[in-house]
Write a protein that holds these residues in place. Structure first.
Motif, mmCIF file in Angstrom:
data_model
loop_
_atom_site.group_PDB
_atom_site.id
_atom_site.type_symbol
_atom_site.label_atom_id
_atom_site.label_comp_id
_atom_site.label_asym_id
_atom_site.label_seq_id
_atom_site.Cartn_x
_atom_site.Cartn_y
_atom_site.Cartn_z
ATOM 1 N N GLY A 23 0.817 -1.217 0.000
ATOM 2 C CA GLY A 23 0.000 0.000 0.000
ATOM 3 C C GLY A 23 0.848 1.264 0.000
ATOM 4 N N GLN A 24 1.849 1.300 0.876
ATOM 5 C CA GLN A 24 2.744 2.458 0.936
ATOM 6 C C GLN A 24 3.542 2.591 -0.363
ATOM 7 O OE1 GLN A 24 2.292 0.148 3.421
ATOM 8 N NE2 GLN A 24 3.140 0.889 5.330
ATOM 9 N N TYR A 25 3.944 1.445 -0.927
ATOM 10 C CA TYR A 25 4.686 1.467 -2.194
ATOM 11 C C TYR A 25 3.844 2.111 -3.294
ATOM 12 C CZ TYR A 25 6.172 -0.061 -6.758
ATOM 13 O OH TYR A 25 6.497 -0.071 -8.081
ATOM 14 N N LEU A 26 2.566 1.738 -3.377
ATOM 15 C CA LEU A 26 1.715 2.279 -4.436
ATOM 16 C C LEU A 26 1.586 3.795 -4.316
ATOM 17 C CD1 LEU A 26 -0.975 -0.538 -4.581
ATOM 18 C CD2 LEU A 26 0.908 -0.112 -6.185
ATOM 19 N N GLU A 27 1.560 4.317 -3.098
ATOM 20 C CA GLU A 27 1.561 5.771 -2.915
ATOM 21 C C GLU A 27 2.897 6.368 -3.366
ATOM 22 O OE1 GLU A 27 -0.938 7.879 -2.073
ATOM 23 O OE2 GLU A 27 -2.120 6.042 -2.312
ATOM 24 N N ALA A 28 3.999 5.706 -3.038
ATOM 25 C CA ALA A 28 5.320 6.209 -3.416
ATOM 26 C C ALA A 28 5.502 6.201 -4.930
ATOM 27 C CB ALA A 28 6.418 5.369 -2.753
ATOM 28 N N LYS A 30 3.298 6.649 -7.172
ATOM 29 C CA LYS A 30 2.562 7.801 -7.729
ATOM 30 C C LYS A 30 3.452 9.045 -7.691
ATOM 31 C CE LYS A 30 -2.047 6.285 -6.367
ATOM 32 N NZ LYS A 30 -3.163 6.543 -5.449
ATOM 33 N N ARG A 31 4.143 9.245 -6.578
ATOM 34 C CA ARG A 31 5.046 10.401 -6.450
ATOM 35 C C ARG A 31 6.205 10.290 -7.443
ATOM 36 N NH1 ARG A 31 6.982 11.304 -0.546
ATOM 37 N NH2 ARG A 31 7.908 13.116 -1.531
ATOM 38 N N TYR A 88 11.083 -0.326 1.284
ATOM 39 C CA TYR A 88 10.055 -1.213 0.744
ATOM 40 C C TYR A 88 10.631 -2.434 0.030
ATOM 41 C CZ TYR A 88 7.210 3.013 1.341
ATOM 42 O OH TYR A 88 6.590 4.113 1.838
#
Length: 105
Positions: A23-28, A30-31, A88
Motif C-alpha cells: 500500500g505504501q509502495y503504491l503511494e510512493a 505515484k510520487r 520497501y
C-alpha cells in the motif's frame, strides 16, 4: 547528422516489494511517476511482473546521460522521493535491477 538524435533510451527498472508494504509502495510510485517528467522521462508505466510482488517500471529518456543520472538518483537513499523505496525493497535499493535499451525513433 548526429546519430544520437535518432535514438531514445528505454529504461527498465525491476525490484521486489515487501508484501506488507504494498500500500505504501503504491503511494510512493505515484510520487515517483509524477516526478520523472522533470528528468525528461516519457511514457512511464509500472506493472506487476509474473513473480510475486516484483514490479517493472518502464519509461523512455532522451540520452544515455539521462539514464545514468536517473539510475544514480534511484540508488540514492538520501533522495527525497526515490530514496523512500529503500525501506520497501527486501535488501534495499541495492537490489534494484536496471536495463537500458536503445530505441530508434
Amino acid at each position: 547528422m548526429d546519430k544520437g538524435a535518432d535514438e531514445m533510451i528505454q529504461m527498465i527498472i525491476q525490484y521486489e516489494i515487501k508484501q506488507n508494504l504494498l500500500g505504501q509502495y503504491l503511494e510512493a510510485i505515484k510520487r515517483i511517476s509524477a516526478m520523472l517528467p522533470e528528468f525528461e522521462a516519457k511514457m512511464f508505466s509500472c506493472r506487476l511482473s509474473g513473480e510475486k510482488n516484483v514490479f517493472i517500471e518502464s519509461f523512455f529518456v532522451p540520452t544515455e546521460a539521462h539514464y545514468h543520472a536517473i539510475k544514480k538518483m534511484r540508488l540514492s537513499r538520501g533522495h527525497s522521493v526515490f530514496g523512500i523505496l529503500d525501506q520497501y525493497i527486501p535488501g534495499g535499493l541495492d537490489r534494484i535491477g536496471f536495463l537500458a535499451i536503445k530505441q530508434n525513433r
